[in-house]
Design an enzyme around this catalytic site. Structure first.
Site, PDB file in Angstrom:
ATOM      1  N   SER A  74      21.206   6.363  29.557  1.00  8.78           N
ATOM      2  CA  SER A  74      21.519   7.781  29.809  1.00  8.78           C
ATOM      3  C   SER A  74      20.290   8.683  29.815  1.00  8.78           C
ATOM      4  O   SER A  74      20.436   9.891  30.029  1.00  8.78           O
ATOM      5  CB  SER A  74      22.478   8.294  28.732  1.00  8.78           C
ATOM      6  N   CYS A  90      39.336   8.441  11.873  1.00  8.64           N
ATOM      7  CA  CYS A  90      40.155   9.541  12.405  1.00  8.64           C
ATOM      8  C   CYS A  90      41.560   9.595  11.811  1.00  8.64           C
ATOM      9  O   CYS A  90      42.046  10.665  11.419  1.00  8.64           O
ATOM     10  CB  CYS A  90      40.227   9.447  13.922  1.00  8.64           C
ATOM     11  N   SER A 104      41.851   7.543  23.372  1.00 12.95           N
ATOM     12  CA  SER A 104      40.516   8.152  23.307  1.00 12.95           C
ATOM     13  C   SER A 104      39.760   7.710  22.062  1.00 12.95           C
ATOM     14  O   SER A 104      38.530   7.749  22.040  1.00 12.95           O
ATOM     15  CB  SER A 104      40.606   9.676  23.359  1.00 12.95           C
ATOM     16  N   HIS A 127      46.339  11.533  17.462  1.00 15.03           N
ATOM     17  CA  HIS A 127      47.018  10.472  16.726  1.00 15.03           C
ATOM     18  C   HIS A 127      48.234  11.070  16.009  1.00 15.03           C
ATOM     19  O   HIS A 127      48.148  12.164  15.437  1.00 15.03           O
ATOM     20  CB  HIS A 127      46.108   9.882  15.653  1.00 15.03           C
ATOM     21  N   ASN A 178      42.457  13.485  17.508  1.00  8.28           N
ATOM     22  CA  ASN A 178      41.588  12.461  16.922  1.00  8.28           C
ATOM     23  C   ASN A 178      40.121  12.654  17.262  1.00  8.28           C
ATOM     24  O   ASN A 178      39.243  12.248  16.502  1.00  8.28           O
ATOM     25  CB  ASN A 178      42.042  11.070  17.374  1.00  8.28           C
TER      26      ASN A 178
HETATM   27  P1  A2P Z   1      25.267   5.669  26.528  1.00  6.35           P
HETATM   28  O1  A2P Z   1      26.185   6.652  27.210  1.00  6.35           O
HETATM   29  O2  A2P Z   1      23.848   5.829  26.940  1.00  6.35           O
HETATM   30  O3  A2P Z   1      25.774   4.265  26.559  1.00  6.35           O
HETATM   31  P2  A2P Z   1      31.824   6.077  23.626  1.00  6.35           P
HETATM   32  O4  A2P Z   1      32.308   5.746  22.261  1.00  6.35           O
HETATM   33  O5  A2P Z   1      32.544   7.198  24.277  1.00  6.35           O
HETATM   34  O6  A2P Z   1      31.764   4.847  24.499  1.00  6.35           O
HETATM   35  O7  A2P Z   1      30.266   6.585  23.447  1.00  6.35           O
HETATM   36  C1  A2P Z   1      29.277   5.839  22.760  1.00  6.35           C
HETATM   37  C2  A2P Z   1      28.001   6.667  22.663  1.00  6.35           C
HETATM   38  O8  A2P Z   1      27.029   5.909  21.917  1.00  6.35           O
HETATM   39  C3  A2P Z   1      27.346   6.965  24.011  1.00  6.35           C
HETATM   40  O9  A2P Z   1      26.687   8.209  23.945  1.00  6.35           O
HETATM   41  C4  A2P Z   1      26.340   5.834  24.118  1.00  6.35           C
HETATM   42  O10 A2P Z   1      25.247   6.126  24.961  1.00  6.35           O
HETATM   43  C5  A2P Z   1      25.859   5.752  22.694  1.00  6.35           C
HETATM   44  N1  A2P Z   1      25.232   4.459  22.425  1.00  6.35           N
HETATM   45  C6  A2P Z   1      25.796   3.227  22.500  1.00  6.35           C
HETATM   46  N2  A2P Z   1      24.887   2.274  22.176  1.00  6.35           N
HETATM   47  C7  A2P Z   1      23.736   2.919  21.886  1.00  6.35           C
HETATM   48  C8  A2P Z   1      22.420   2.499  21.497  1.00  6.35           C
HETATM   49  N3  A2P Z   1      22.128   1.206  21.299  1.00  6.35           N
HETATM   50  N4  A2P Z   1      21.473   3.448  21.296  1.00  6.35           N
HETATM   51  C9  A2P Z   1      21.762   4.740  21.480  1.00  6.35           C
HETATM   52  N5  A2P Z   1      22.985   5.212  21.845  1.00  6.35           N
HETATM   53  C10 A2P Z   1      23.956   4.306  22.052  1.00  6.35           C
END
Ligand code: A2P
Length: 340
Positions: free
Chosen positions: A43, A133, A163, A246, A319
Site C-alpha cells: 500500500s 469486538c 466485516s 454484531h 463491530n
Molecule cells: P495492506 O492494505 O497494505 O495489506 P483488513 O483486516 O481489513 O484486511 O486490513 C489489514 C490491515 O493490516 C491493512 O491495512 C494491511 O495493509 C495491514 N497489514 C497486513 N499485514 C501487514 C504487514 N505485514 N505490515 C504492515 N501492515 C500490514
C-alpha cells in the site's frame, strides 16, 4: 480534553478497522498534531484523507515510530507481535487492536466505560490492548449489572457480521449473494463454507477443548475486563450474512436477584448504552440500528424464569466502531488527556 497535541500513527491504515480509526480521530476531534498512515509495502504511496488533507501511506518498518506519541495498531496479531514492542521501545504508546497482547498480565485490556483505571498500567510494556469486538459491547452492557449484583454465569450466543473478518469477507458476502441471485456459480475463499444465506458456527480456529478461539476470547477477556475470574462463561459464536454490527443473545445469572425493570433503570444511566426495549411496538436493537454509530444497544430485557436470578438480553453494536476503532480512539483520548 487538554490542549496537548499528539503525534499519532495508524498501523493498518488501509484496512477496514484502520480506515474507521482515521474517521473516528476526525469525527471525535482528537487533538492530532501529525498523523502517519502505515501499512504493508503493497500500500505504500496510496493516498488517504484526514481533515481534508491527503497523505501517502508509508510502509511499516522498524523506523516508523520515531517522534510518534501514540500508535494505534490494527494490522493483525503477527504485525503487532513484531512491531508493538519496537514502537514501545521508541517511547511510543501502543493501542493494539489485535489479539496478540490481550491476555498478557502486564498489558491492560481496556473498555473505557468499564475499566479506564486499568490504563495506568500501560507503563509496564508501553502497550494497551483493545478487546475483542464481541466482548467490548457485551461488557459495556454487563458492567453495571456486575457492579450492582454480581454475575455468576453467562451463556452467550453471537450473530457476528462479516466485516469482523476484514474487507475480503465483506466482498465475499456481496459476490456470493449477487452470484446466487443471478443463478451463477459462487466462490468460497475467505470462509470454509458459503456465508451468503447461511450461518457458520465457526469464528477463528477450533481449539482442543472444542470451543473456537473467538469463544475463548469472550470467556477470558470478559473475566479480565470485569476483574473477576469466578464468572462462569460459555459462548457459541456464529458468523451470519450481515455486513456491519454484531448481535448477541446473553443469558445472565446473577448472585443477587435483579428484576428486568431494575436492569432497565440501571442501563438507562450506563455510559455508552442505549436501551431499545419496547417489543409490543417492534422496538428492539437491530444490526441496522447499530451500524454507523457508537452506542451499545440493549433490548429484549426479561427475567429468565428457569433459574432463580436470571436475566436475558439482546446486545447489538457496530463491530468496526465500538467493537474496534472507537474503543481504541477512546483509549487514546484518555492517554492524551491524562497521561501524556
Ligand atoms: P495492506 O492494505 O497494505 O495489506 P483488513 O483486516 O481489513 O484486511 O486490513 C489489514 C490491515 O493490516 C491493512 O491495512 C494491511 O495493509 C495491514 N497489514 C497486513 N499485514 C501487514 C504487514 N505485514 N505490515 C504492515 N501492515 C500490514
Amino acid at each position: 480534553m487538554s490542549e496537548k497535541k499528539v503525534n499519532v500513527a495508524v498501523v493498518g491504515a488501509t484496512g477496514a478497522v484502520g480506515n474507521q480509526m482515521i474517521v473516528c480521530l476526525e469525527e471525535r476531534n482528537f487533538p492530532v498534531k501529525s498523523l502517519k498512515f502505515l501499512a504493508s509495502a503493497r500500500s505504500a504511496g496510496r493516498m488517504l484523507r484526514f481533515r481534508g488533507d491527503m497523505t501517502a501511506v508509508e510502509e511499516l518498518t522498524e523506523n516508523s515510530f520515531k517522534d510518534v506519541d501514540i500508535a494505534i495498531f490494527s494490522a493483525g496479531a503477527g504485525t503487532s507481535e513484531k512491531f508493538a514492542p519496537i514502537a514501545a521501545q521508541c517511547g511510543c504508546i501502543v493501542v493494539d487492536n489485535s489479539s496478540q497482547w490481550r491476555m498478557n498480565p502486564d498489558i491492560p485490556l481496556v473498555v473505557p466505560e468499564v475499566n479506564p483505571h486499568a490504563i495506568a498500567a500501560y507503563t509496564k510494556k508501553g502497550i494497551i490492548a483493545n478487546p475483542n469486538c464481541s466482548t467490548i459491547q457485551m461488557v459495556v452492557a454487563l458492567n453495571p449489572i456486575h457492579k450492582k449484583c454480581g454475575i455468576r454465569r453467562l451463556v452467550i450466543s453471537t450473530y457476528q457480521a462479516v466485516s469482523g473478518t476484514g474487507k475480503k469477507a465483506v466482498d465475499e458476502l456481496f459476490d456470493q449473494t449477487r452470484a446466487m441471485m443471478n443463478f451463477q456459480n459462487y466462490e468460497t475463499k475467505v470462509y470454509p463454507h458459503r456465508i451468503a444465506f447461511n450461518c457458520l458456527p465457526h469464528i477463528d480456529k477450533f481449539m482442543e477443548n472444542g470451543y473456537t478461539k473467538e469463544e475463548m476470547k469472550m470467556v477470558n477477556e470478559t473475566r479480565k475486563i470485569l476483574e473477576d475470574d469466578r464468572i462462569g462463561i460459555t459462548a457459541t459464536t456464529v458468523r451470519v450474512p450481515v455486513y456491519y454490527s454484531h448481535s448477541e443473545s446473553v443469558n445472565v445469572e446473577t448472585l443477587q436477584h435483579i428484576s428486568a425493570d431494575e436492569v432497565r433503570s440501571l442501563l438507562q444511566n450506563a455510559p455508552g448504552v442505549k436501551i431499545m426495549d419496547d417489543p409490543q411496538n417492534n422496538v428492539y436493537p437491530l444490526a441496522t440500528d447499530a451500524a454507523g454509530q457508537d452506542l451499545t444497544l440493549v433490548g429484549r430485557i426479561r427475567e429468565d424464569k428457569s433459574i432463580e436470578n436470571g436475566i436475558d438480553m439482546w446486545i447489538v453494536a457496530d463491530n468496526i466502531r465500538k467493537g474496534a476503532a472507537t474503543n481504541a480512539v477512546q483509549i487514546a483520548e484518555i492517554l492524551a488527556k491524562d497521561y501524556l
